[in-house]
Design a protein around this motif. Structure first.
Motif, short mmCIF file in Angstrom:
data_model
loop_
_atom_site.label_atom_id
_atom_site.label_comp_id
_atom_site.label_asym_id
_atom_site.label_seq_id
_atom_site.Cartn_x
_atom_site.Cartn_y
_atom_site.Cartn_z
N UNK A 148 -16.93 -14.66 -0.39
CA UNK A 148 -16.38 -13.61 0.48
C UNK A 148 -14.87 -13.78 0.66
N UNK A 149 -14.42 -15.02 0.77
CA UNK A 149 -12.97 -15.28 0.89
C UNK A 149 -12.24 -14.85 -0.37
N UNK A 150 -12.84 -15.13 -1.54
CA UNK A 150 -12.23 -14.72 -2.81
C UNK A 150 -12.13 -13.20 -2.88
N UNK A 151 -13.22 -12.50 -2.54
CA UNK A 151 -13.20 -11.04 -2.56
C UNK A 151 -12.20 -10.48 -1.56
N UNK A 152 -12.07 -11.12 -0.41
CA UNK A 152 -11.11 -10.71 0.61
C UNK A 152 -9.68 -10.79 0.06
N UNK A 153 -9.34 -11.90 -0.56
CA UNK A 153 -7.99 -12.08 -1.12
C UNK A 153 -7.72 -11.11 -2.26
N UNK A 154 -8.69 -10.92 -3.14
CA UNK A 154 -8.52 -10.00 -4.26
C UNK A 154 -8.38 -8.56 -3.78
N UNK A 155 -9.04 -8.22 -2.67
CA UNK A 155 -8.92 -6.87 -2.11
C UNK A 155 -7.48 -6.59 -1.69
N UNK A 156 -6.79 -7.61 -1.19
CA UNK A 156 -5.39 -7.43 -0.80
C UNK A 156 -4.51 -7.08 -1.99
N UNK A 157 -4.75 -7.73 -3.11
CA UNK A 157 -3.98 -7.45 -4.33
C UNK A 157 -4.29 -6.04 -4.85
N UNK A 158 -5.57 -5.66 -4.81
CA UNK A 158 -5.93 -4.32 -5.26
C UNK A 158 -5.32 -3.26 -4.35
N UNK A 159 -5.27 -3.53 -3.06
CA UNK A 159 -4.68 -2.56 -2.12
C UNK A 159 -3.19 -2.36 -2.42
N UNK A 160 -2.49 -3.46 -2.66
CA UNK A 160 -1.06 -3.36 -2.98
C UNK A 160 -0.86 -2.47 -4.22
N UNK A 161 -1.70 -2.65 -5.23
CA UNK A 161 -1.62 -1.83 -6.44
C UNK A 161 -1.92 -0.37 -6.13
N UNK A 162 -2.97 -0.10 -5.35
CA UNK A 162 -3.33 1.28 -4.99
C UNK A 162 -2.19 1.96 -4.24
N UNK A 163 -1.57 1.24 -3.31
CA UNK A 163 -0.47 1.82 -2.53
C UNK A 163 0.73 2.13 -3.42
N UNK A 164 1.00 1.27 -4.39
CA UNK A 164 2.09 1.51 -5.34
C UNK A 164 1.80 2.75 -6.18
N UNK A 165 0.57 2.87 -6.66
CA UNK A 165 0.18 4.04 -7.45
C UNK A 165 0.26 5.32 -6.61
N UNK A 166 -0.12 5.23 -5.35
CA UNK A 166 -0.05 6.39 -4.46
C UNK A 166 1.39 6.86 -4.31
N UNK A 167 2.32 5.91 -4.15
CA UNK A 167 3.75 6.25 -4.05
C UNK A 167 4.23 6.98 -5.30
N UNK A 168 3.82 6.47 -6.47
CA UNK A 168 4.22 7.09 -7.74
C UNK A 168 3.65 8.49 -7.86
N UNK A 169 2.40 8.67 -7.48
CA UNK A 169 1.79 9.99 -7.55
C UNK A 169 2.49 10.97 -6.62
N UNK A 170 2.78 10.52 -5.41
CA UNK A 170 3.45 11.40 -4.44
C UNK A 170 4.85 11.78 -4.89
N UNK A 171 5.49 10.87 -5.62
CA UNK A 171 6.85 11.13 -6.12
C UNK A 171 6.84 11.88 -7.45
N UNK A 172 5.64 12.08 -8.01
CA UNK A 172 5.55 12.78 -9.30
C UNK A 172 5.96 11.91 -10.46
N UNK A 173 5.93 10.58 -10.29
CA UNK A 173 6.36 9.65 -11.33
C UNK A 173 5.20 8.98 -12.05
N UNK A 174 4.06 9.60 -12.07
CA UNK A 174 2.91 8.97 -12.74
C UNK A 174 2.23 9.97 -13.61
#
Length: 174
Positions: A148-174
């Motif tokens: 559960x701790x491993x999945x918790x930590x990995x979820x943080x990394x996936x969230x950072x990636x999702x938020x970055x992709x969301x910024x790119x989509x909103x800016x029309x850069x993806x």
């Protein structure tokens, strides 16, 4: 009138909730009405089951209605034949202020042989809502095992990636 009955006294406990409190499992037979021309379960039906199981886990954690905010990619590892048992398991990996990442795994069981195969995995993000368009605060997740701790930590990394992709989509850069 909304189909959801919202509890106006919703208060997220500050101590959080454990992963096991969110565990969900649903099973159903793969039936012919959801088959493709080759006799396999269509991918859209699997995606539907993944979304339902994920929403159950998120609602259990939040103790509130939830909406799907995102779905990470899905790989279909093995086909599901009509007549086989499909089991979908889900649990909250991590919770932030109003959102939660839920991990979902799909298994298929051949009821005649007993063979079980992992067919699909996905990560979904759900947001707790109040039924009026507002977001609700969710309790933090409490991990109890190394997995559960491993999945918790990995979820943080996936969230950072999702938020970055969301910024790119909103800016029309993806």
């Amino acid at each position: 009138m909304s189909a959801w009955k919202f509890n106006a006294n919703h208060n997220a406990p500050s101590a959080g909730r454990t992963v096991r409190e969110s565990l969900s499992e649903i099973s159903e037979l793969a039936l012919a009405n959801d088959a493709n021309p080759l006799g396999y379960l269509i991918g859209g039906r699997v995606m539907h089951l993944v979304d339902i199981a994920g929403a159950i886990a998120a609602s259990r954690h939040a103790r509130a209605p939830v909406v799907t905010a995102s779905v990470d990619y899905m790989n279909f590892l093995h086909p599901i034949q009509i007549g086989q048992l499909v089991t979908v398991r889900s649990a909250v990996n991590r919770a932030w202020n109003t959102s939660m990442e839920v991990g979902v795994k799909v298994f298929v069981e051949d009821l005649m042989s007993g063979e079980v195969k992992h067919t699909t995995s996905a990560y979904l993000t759900f947001v707790a809502v109040d039924g009026k368009g507002g977001k609700l605060t969710v309790p933090p997740i409490v991990t109890e095992s190394e997995e559960e701790k491993r999945r918790y930590e990995q979820a943080g990394a996936r969230r950072a990636y999702r938020l970055e992709m969301k910024k790119k989509l909103e800016a029309g850069n993806y």
